[in-house]
Write a protein that holds these residues in place. Structure first.
Motif, PDB file in Angstrom:
ATOM      1  N   GLY A   1      35.566  46.043  32.000  1.00  0.00           N
ATOM      2  CA  GLY A   1      36.340  45.882  33.224  1.00  0.00           C
ATOM      3  C   GLY A   1      37.818  45.881  32.883  1.00  0.00           C
ATOM      4  O   GLY A   1      38.292  46.655  32.074  1.00  0.00           O
ATOM      5  N   LYS A   2      38.557  45.012  33.479  1.00  0.00           N
ATOM      6  CA  LYS A   2      39.982  44.894  33.150  1.00  0.00           C
ATOM      7  C   LYS A   2      40.103  44.476  31.694  1.00  0.00           C
ATOM      8  O   LYS A   2      39.466  43.517  31.265  1.00  0.00           O
TER       9      LYS A   2
ATOM     10  N   ARG B   1      45.225  37.880  33.101  1.00  0.00           N
ATOM     11  CA  ARG B   1      46.222  36.835  32.870  1.00  0.00           C
ATOM     12  C   ARG B   1      45.954  35.684  33.834  1.00  0.00           C
ATOM     13  O   ARG B   1      45.836  35.882  35.041  1.00  0.00           O
ATOM     14  N   ASP B   2      45.822  34.470  33.276  1.00  0.00           N
ATOM     15  CA  ASP B   2      45.599  33.307  34.138  1.00  0.00           C
ATOM     16  C   ASP B   2      46.915  32.838  34.768  1.00  0.00           C
ATOM     17  O   ASP B   2      47.991  33.380  34.472  1.00  0.00           O
ATOM     18  N   LYS B   3      46.828  31.841  35.627  1.00  0.00           N
ATOM     19  CA  LYS B   3      47.978  31.351  36.369  1.00  0.00           C
ATOM     20  C   LYS B   3      49.094  30.846  35.450  1.00  0.00           C
ATOM     21  O   LYS B   3      50.268  30.933  35.774  1.00  0.00           O
TER      22      LYS B   3
ATOM     23  N   LEU C   1      40.374  38.255  27.591  1.00  0.00           N
ATOM     24  CA  LEU C   1      39.707  39.553  27.607  1.00  0.00           C
ATOM     25  C   LEU C   1      38.770  39.640  28.790  1.00  0.00           C
ATOM     26  O   LEU C   1      38.145  38.654  29.174  1.00  0.00           O
ATOM     27  N   GLY C   2      38.644  40.834  29.357  1.00  0.00           N
ATOM     28  CA  GLY C   2      37.737  41.053  30.474  1.00  0.00           C
ATOM     29  C   GLY C   2      36.301  41.142  29.990  1.00  0.00           C
ATOM     30  O   GLY C   2      35.992  40.921  28.820  1.00  0.00           O
ATOM     31  N   ILE C   3      35.412  41.490  30.885  1.00  0.00           N
ATOM     32  CA  ILE C   3      33.991  41.608  30.559  1.00  0.00           C
ATOM     33  C   ILE C   3      33.808  42.769  29.596  1.00  0.00           C
ATOM     34  O   ILE C   3      34.253  43.887  29.850  1.00  0.00           O
TER      35      ILE C   3
END
Length: 103
Positions: free
Chosen positions: A2-3, A7-9, A15-17
């Motif tokens: 996936g992506k 990036r978290d808040k 890392l994506g899936i």
């Protein structure tokens, strides 16, 4: 996949899936050795093994010396990653139990 990066808040990257999931199983040490040996016999599989020597040495040169001084039967393994066709891996690991983090 996936992506590639999420990036978290707070601005930290994750890392994506993964396109290739990691299936983690548990197995007795004696069976692990046989599994690694069988997997290495299959030219279609990539095997990254983790011998105990990795924890007992400090540098790559020390690790090389330690492993080169032992017969295969003397190596004690802590784990391995086996990559390749699912069916070929399942022929070797198919009856292993899935690892559960809370056990």
């Amino acid at each position: 996949m996936g992506k590639p990066v999420i990036r978290d808040k707070s601005g930290k990257n994750h890392l994506g899936i993964s396109q290739f999931p990691f299936i983690i199983t548990k197995v007795k040490a004696s069976k692990l050795k046989n599994t690694i040996d069988k997997a290495k016999e299959n030219p279609n599989l990539l095997v990254a093994d983790y011998p105990k020597d990795m924890l007992e040495t400090r540098t790559d040169d020390d690790l090389v010396s330690s492993i080169q001084s032992k017969e295969n039967i003397e190596l004690e393994y802590l784990g391995a990653i086996i990559y390749g066709d699912t069916n070929e891996i399942d022929e070797i690991t198919g009856k292993f139990q899935l690892w559960k983090w809370n056990e």
